[in-house]
Design an enzyme around this catalytic site. Structure first.
Site, PDB file in Angstrom:
ATOM      1  N   SER A  47      39.730  46.700  33.481  1.00 38.21           N
ATOM      2  CA  SER A  47      38.819  45.637  33.990  1.00 38.21           C
ATOM      3  C   SER A  47      37.286  45.887  33.383  1.00 38.21           C
ATOM      4  CB  SER A  47      38.560  45.437  35.519  1.00 38.21           C
ATOM      5  OG  SER A  47      37.759  44.773  36.074  1.00 38.21           O
ATOM      6  N   TYR A  53      38.226  49.981  43.441  1.00 40.43           N
ATOM      7  CA  TYR A  53      38.613  49.084  42.233  1.00 40.43           C
ATOM      8  C   TYR A  53      37.778  49.579  41.151  1.00 40.43           C
ATOM      9  CZ  TYR A  53      40.124  45.351  39.593  1.00 40.43           C
ATOM     10  OH  TYR A  53      40.740  44.414  38.593  1.00 40.43           O
TER      11      TYR A  53
HETATM   12  P1  NAP Z   1      47.976  39.994  41.149  1.00 42.33           P
HETATM   13  O1  NAP Z   1      48.019  38.303  40.762  1.00 42.33           O
HETATM   14  O2  NAP Z   1      47.501  40.509  42.462  1.00 42.33           O
HETATM   15  O3  NAP Z   1      49.109  40.766  40.533  1.00 42.33           O
HETATM   16  C1  NAP Z   1      49.369  42.016  40.584  1.00 42.33           C
HETATM   17  C2  NAP Z   1      50.562  42.287  40.766  1.00 42.33           C
HETATM   18  O4  NAP Z   1      51.126  43.696  40.800  1.00 42.33           O
HETATM   19  C3  NAP Z   1      51.618  41.647  41.933  1.00 42.33           C
HETATM   20  O5  NAP Z   1      52.629  41.039  41.545  1.00 42.33           O
HETATM   21  C4  NAP Z   1      51.540  42.873  42.798  1.00 42.33           C
HETATM   22  O6  NAP Z   1      52.832  42.598  43.794  1.00 42.33           O
HETATM   23  C5  NAP Z   1      51.842  43.928  42.036  1.00 42.33           C
HETATM   24  N1  NAP Z   1      51.648  45.196  42.455  1.00 42.33           N
HETATM   25  C6  NAP Z   1      50.919  45.541  43.296  1.00 42.33           C
HETATM   26  N2  NAP Z   1      51.141  46.966  43.791  1.00 42.33           N
HETATM   27  C7  NAP Z   1      52.033  47.320  42.848  1.00 42.33           C
HETATM   28  C8  NAP Z   1      52.805  48.589  43.010  1.00 42.33           C
HETATM   29  N3  NAP Z   1      52.411  49.602  43.790  1.00 42.33           N
HETATM   30  N4  NAP Z   1      53.765  48.668  42.010  1.00 42.33           N
HETATM   31  C9  NAP Z   1      54.365  47.633  41.419  1.00 42.33           C
HETATM   32  N5  NAP Z   1      53.646  46.264  41.483  1.00 42.33           N
HETATM   33  C10 NAP Z   1      52.521  46.492  42.154  1.00 42.33           C
HETATM   34  O7  NAP Z   1      46.626  40.725  39.914  1.00 42.33           O
HETATM   35  P2  NAP Z   1      46.180  39.891  38.758  1.00 42.33           P
HETATM   36  O8  NAP Z   1      45.059  39.327  38.726  1.00 42.33           O
HETATM   37  O9  NAP Z   1      47.490  39.310  37.733  1.00 42.33           O
HETATM   38  O10 NAP Z   1      45.977  41.312  37.909  1.00 42.33           O
HETATM   39  C11 NAP Z   1      46.671  42.246  36.978  1.00 42.33           C
HETATM   40  C12 NAP Z   1      46.043  43.326  36.547  1.00 42.33           C
HETATM   41  O11 NAP Z   1      44.780  42.939  35.793  1.00 42.33           O
HETATM   42  C13 NAP Z   1      45.417  44.410  37.624  1.00 42.33           C
HETATM   43  O12 NAP Z   1      45.538  45.818  37.195  1.00 42.33           O
HETATM   44  C14 NAP Z   1      43.993  43.703  37.695  1.00 42.33           C
HETATM   45  O13 NAP Z   1      43.366  44.682  38.436  1.00 42.33           O
HETATM   46  C15 NAP Z   1      43.764  43.589  36.376  1.00 42.33           C
HETATM   47  N6  NAP Z   1      42.667  42.678  36.317  1.00 42.33           N
HETATM   48  C16 NAP Z   1      42.661  41.391  37.059  1.00 42.33           C
HETATM   49  C17 NAP Z   1      41.288  40.471  36.640  1.00 42.33           C
HETATM   50  C18 NAP Z   1      41.449  39.122  37.244  1.00 42.33           C
HETATM   51  O14 NAP Z   1      40.450  38.559  37.007  1.00 42.33           O
HETATM   52  N7  NAP Z   1      42.604  38.556  37.870  1.00 42.33           N
HETATM   53  C19 NAP Z   1      40.243  40.989  36.131  1.00 42.33           C
HETATM   54  C20 NAP Z   1      40.248  42.265  35.548  1.00 42.33           C
HETATM   55  C21 NAP Z   1      41.490  43.142  35.721  1.00 42.33           C
HETATM   56  P3  NAP Z   1      52.569  41.909  45.291  1.00 42.33           P
HETATM   57  O15 NAP Z   1      52.734  40.325  45.028  1.00 42.33           O
HETATM   58  O16 NAP Z   1      53.407  42.429  46.169  1.00 42.33           O
HETATM   59  O17 NAP Z   1      51.057  42.281  45.417  1.00 42.33           O
END
Ligand code: NAP
Length: 254
Positions: free
Chosen positions: A145, A159
Site C-alpha cells: 500500500s 496497517y
Molecule cells: P477488502 O475488500 O477488505 O478484501 C480483503 C479480503 O481479504 C476479504 O475478502 C477478507 O475476508 C479477506 N481476508 C481478511 N483476512 C483474511 C485472512 N486472515 N485470510 C484470508 N483472507 C482474509 O480489501 P481490499 O480493499 O480489496 O484490499 C485488498 C488488499 O489491498 C489488502 O491487502 C489491502 O491492504 C490492500 N490495499 C487496499 C487499498 C484500498 O484502497 N482498497 C489500498 C492499498 C492497499 P472478509 O470478507 O471475511 O473480511
C-alpha cells in the site's frame, strides 16, 4: 481492461480473493488463462469468485483458509498442487485495516493486522516459495500500500507498519529467490473502491481531502490494480524484480 497477457496453464493462488482487489486479480488472471485457487477466510465470497470464473469459462476452485495460520496455508498449497500439479504464481493480497489512533489502538487489533498482512505474506511466501524453488520458477506479487511505502494514513498505525514490512520483505525475497528463478514484486495501491474503503468513502471530509491529493481527481478501480499485477506476472516484466509499483493516480509521486 484492454491489456493482453497469456498465462495459459499457469497455476495461481490469490489470497483474500473473495471480494475487492483480490477478486479482481483472480478474475484478471483467470481471463489470462491461469488456473486459479481462490483463497479467502470467508467461504461465501470465495465460492462466489470461483463460480464467477467458472461461469465465464475459466478454471478455478475456492479454498477457505486463514493466511495467518501455517497449517491451513500448507493444506491449501497442497490442494492446488493435487489438482494442477504445480504452483506458478502467488498473490499475497489478504489484508485487514483496523482504524484507531496509536494511543487508542487495541493490542489485539495490532496483532491481528500484523498477523494477517505481514505474517500471512511471510507464511504463504515461505510455503509457496519452497514449491517454486523445487520447480525452478515462480512469480510472487505482494499487495502492499502507499500507506506503508510513501504516504501514511491517519489512524492506521498497525496497517502502515504491516505494509512497510511487506515492502521490505518483498525486497529481501526478491534478492534471496532470484537464484531459484522466482521474481518477487509488490504493488502499492492508493485509494481503491472496495469494501475496505467504504466507510472512509462515505465521509465527505475524507473524500474532499483525498480528491485534493490525487492529481487524476478520482479513486482507483480494482481492475486498475489487477492490471498492474497482471503486468508483473507477465513475460513483459521478466527483468522487474524487487520493485514496489505504485498505482494511485499520482497521489504520492515516485
Ligand atoms: P477488502 O475488500 O477488505 O478484501 C480483503 C479480503 O481479504 C476479504 O475478502 C477478507 O475476508 C479477506 N481476508 C481478511 N483476512 C483474511 C485472512 N486472515 N485470510 C484470508 N483472507 C482474509 O480489501 P481490499 O480493499 O480489496 O484490499 C485488498 C488488499 O489491498 C489488502 O491487502 C489491502 O491492504 C490492500 N490495499 C487496499 C487499498 C484500498 O484502497 N482498497 C489500498 C492499498 C492497499 P472478509 O470478507 O471475511 O473480511
Amino acid at each position: 481492461m484492454n491489456f493482453k497477457v497469456d498465462l495459459s496453464g499457469q497455476v495461481a493462488l490469490i489470497t483474500g480473493a473473495g471480494r475487492g482487489i483480490g477478486r479482481a486479480i483472480a478474475i484478471a488472471l483467470a481471463d489470462a488463462g491461469a488456473l486459479v485457487c481462490v483463497n479467502d477466510i470467508n467461504p461465501d465470497t470465495a465460492r462466489a469468485t470461483a463460480e464467477e470464473i467458472l461461469a465465464s469459462g475459466g478454471q478455478a476452485f475456492d479454498y477457505v483458509a486463514d493466511v495467518s495460520l501455517k497449517m491451513q496455508i500448507g493444506s491449501m498449497i497442497e490442494a492446488a498442487r493435487d489438482r494442477w500439479g504445480r504452483l506458478d504464481i502467488l498473490i499475497n493480497n489478504a489484508g485487514v485495516e483496523p482504524k484507531a489512533s496509536v494511543l487508542a489502538l487495541d493490542e489485539w487489533d495490532w496483532e491481528r493486522t500484523i498477523n494477517v498482512n505481514l505474517k500471512g505474506t511471510f507464511l504463504c511466501t515461505q510455503l509457496a516459495g519452497r514449491v517454486m524453488r523445487d520447480q525452478g520458477s515462480g512469480i510472487i506479487v505482494n499487495i502492499a500500500s502507499i500507506a506503508g511505502h510513501k504516504s501514511p494514513l491517519p489512524n492506521a498505525s498497525a496497517y502502515c507498519a504491516s505494509k512497510a514490512g511487506v515492502v521490505g520483505f518483498t525486497r529481501e525475497c526478491a534478492r534471496e529467490f532470484a537464484a531459484f528463478g522466482i521474481r518477487v514484486n509488490a504493488v502499492c495501491p492508493g485509494v481503491i473502491i472496495t469494501p475496505m474503503t467504504q466507510k472512509s468513502r462515505d465521509d465527505p471530509d475524507i473524500m474532499r481531502k483525498w480528491m485534493e491529493d490525487i492529481p487524476q481527481n478520482r479513486l482507483g478501480e480494482t481492475a486498475e490494480v489487477a492490471a498492474a499485477v497482471l503486468f508483473l506476472c507477465s513475460g513483459a516484466a521478466s527483468y522487474v524484480n524487487g520493485h514496489a509499483l505504485i498505482v494511485d493516480g499520482g497521489k504520492v509521486m515516485g
